[in-house]
Structures are given as structure tokens and as C-alpha cells.
Motif scaffolding. Structure first.
Motif, PDB file in Angstrom:
ATOM      1  N   GLU A 159      48.695  48.312  30.914  1.00  0.00           N
ATOM      2  CA  GLU A 159      47.016  48.526  31.084  1.00  0.00           C
ATOM      3  C   GLU A 159      46.574  47.489  31.394  1.00  0.00           C
ATOM      4  N   ALA A 160      46.107  47.002  30.166  1.00  0.00           N
ATOM      5  CA  ALA A 160      45.326  45.755  31.122  1.00  0.00           C
ATOM      6  C   ALA A 160      45.667  45.298  32.178  1.00  0.00           C
ATOM      7  N   ASP A 163      43.767  46.954  35.013  1.00  0.00           N
ATOM      8  CA  ASP A 163      41.997  47.291  34.350  1.00  0.00           C
ATOM      9  C   ASP A 163      42.154  46.374  35.150  1.00  0.00           C
ATOM     10  N   TYR A 164      42.667  45.271  34.728  1.00  0.00           N
ATOM     11  CA  TYR A 164      42.042  43.818  35.767  1.00  0.00           C
ATOM     12  C   TYR A 164      42.057  43.701  37.188  1.00  0.00           C
ATOM     13  N   CYS A 166      41.897  46.438  38.581  1.00  0.00           N
ATOM     14  CA  CYS A 166      41.051  47.593  38.987  1.00  0.00           C
ATOM     15  C   CYS A 166      39.709  47.168  39.043  1.00  0.00           C
TER      16      CYS A 166
END
Lengths: 220, 15
Positions: A159-160, A163-164, A166
Motif C-alpha cells: 500500500e505504501a 501510495d507513493y 500514485c
């Protein structure tokens, strides 16, 4: 941000000036460097959000499976600015000729293949630290007790990364996937390194510290 | 796991 903050400090190789240059000296220097880096990598793992919440036995299993992947990925990242050379440490940079004399040419080539993959993607530090934590959480150990907890750690790191990407790489929606797709080459290269250092260990000519030996034995 | 004393110790102790 937490992963960037958890990054270990740099380690110097400090080859023994009293020893004459030889394959044994090069391998001794590398094994000593690896042993000291391993100690730092264990502290690093403990600072990955969620890692210390795993049971001790699962923490051990993940590190026993992924320790060499972590070492190799760190060398690969440090080597990004150097063409055709491996930066084992700022004071220990190895070209093909030096690798050949240390009997490490094949491994040198394999790690450089990984470096060139990351160089072509312009791997960033944020991606490197996240990918390294993913390699640890995704080490496919056969001895995991709490599979769900390890899956949870994988999910949060994945997920991290998403997110990055994105936020920072909107232009390439497949970048996170491309990074994940480098992990098989990392595993393959690390397996090669473990096999090589196991055979050096069997040879018995290179002194090795206890943590390095302990982890080499975990992979046999 | 018995054999992996140093790893065990490093994980249990502080940073």
C-alpha cells in the motif's frame, strides 16, 4: 517517511592494510563488511512499521530467508551512479577485473544486471527503501507461524508503494508493478550469492564472523 | 531456531 528514517548509516569496508592484495583478502573484506551490515539490517528491520509486532519466530524466519536479498539490494542501489562497478562501500568499489581476481565475476555480472534494471527505471530512494522492506516481508519462508500477520505486513508495505507511486509517478500507473517485477531477479541473484559464499565457507580459507555464518547456514 | 542464537539475541535486544 518512517522507512526513510529507518535506513541504516553507511558502513566502511576498511580492507586490512597489513594484508597483501589477494582473492582471500577481497573475500575477507566482503564477508566482514556483510557481517557488520547484517547487524544494522536487523536493527533496520525492527524499525519497519509492523515488523516488531510479528512474533519473534516469524521475525527470525523472514530475516533468515531475505537477509542476502537485503544486502544485494543495498549494493545495487549504492551502485546506481557507477557504471559497471559495484559499490560495496564508499571505500570498496569493485570493477569486473577486481571481481574476476576475487572469483566473483559471475556474481558481479548478476548484480550489475539488477543495477541496470533499476538504473533504467531511475529507481528513487523512497522506492528503494519500500522495495527492500517488501523483499523482507515477502521472503516466502516455509516456517511462518502467523501467515495472516505476515500478509498484513506485506499489504501495508505494498500500500505504501502504491501510495507513493500514485502521488509521485502519475505518468506511469504501472510503475509499482514494474518495481515488484524486479523481485524475482533479486531473489535469483541473492540465491547465487548465498551458493557462492556457502562454497567459500566450505573451502575454509576465508574467515567469517558468526552472524554471517549463522545466516549462511540458515539458507543451506 | 535453536541454532540461530545471534539473530535471536539481536532481535530481542534494543537497537
Amino acid at each position: 517517511t518512517l522507512l526513510l528514517g529507518a535506513e541504516p548509516e553507511k558502513v566502511c569496508a576498511m580492507p586490512d592494510p597489513a594484508l597483501p592484495d589477494s582473492d582471500i583478502k577481497a573475500l575477507t573484506t566482503l564477508c566482514d563488511l556483510a557481517d557488520r551490515e547484517l547487524v544494522l539490517n536487523i536493527s533496520w528491520a525492527k524499525n519497519i512499521p509492523g515488523f516488531s509486532s510479528l512474533c519473534l519466530s516469524d521475525q527470525m524466519s523472514l530475516l533468515q530467508s531475505a537477509w542476502m536479498e537485503i544486502l544485494v539490494l543495498r549494493v545495487a542501489f549504492r551502485s546506481l551512479p557507477c557504471e559497471d562497478k559495484l559499490v560495496f562501500a564508499d571505500d570498496y568499489i569493485m570493477d569486473a577485473e577486481q571481481a574476476k581476481s576475487a572469483g566473483l565475476l559471475e556474481l558481479h555480472k548478476a548484480i550489475l544486471q539488477l543495477v541496470s534494471r533499476y538504473r533504467s527505471m531511475r529507481l528513487e530512494k523512497e522506492e528503494f527503501v519500500t522495495l527492500k522492506a517488501i523483499a523482507l516481508a515477502n521472503s516466502d519462508s516455509m516456517h511462518i507461524e502467523d501467515v495472516e500477520a505476515v500478509q498484513g505486513l506485506q499489504d501495508s508495505l505494498h500500500e505504501a508503494l502504491l501510495d507513493y507511486e500514485c502521488v509521485h509517478h502519475r505518468e506511469d500507473p504501472r510503475r509499482a508493478g514494474k518495481l515488484i517485477m524486479t523481485l524475482p531477479l533479486l531473489r535469483q541473484t541473492s540465491a547465487k550469492a548465498v551458493r557462492h559464499f556457502c562454497s567459500i565457507k566450505q573451502d575454509g580459507r576465508v574467515p567469517m564472523h558468526k552472524l554471517f555464518l549463522e545466516l549462511l547456514e540458515a539458507n543451506v | 531456531q535453536e541454532k540461530h542464537k545471534i539473530l535471536h539475541k539481536l532481535l530481542q535486544n534494543g537497537n
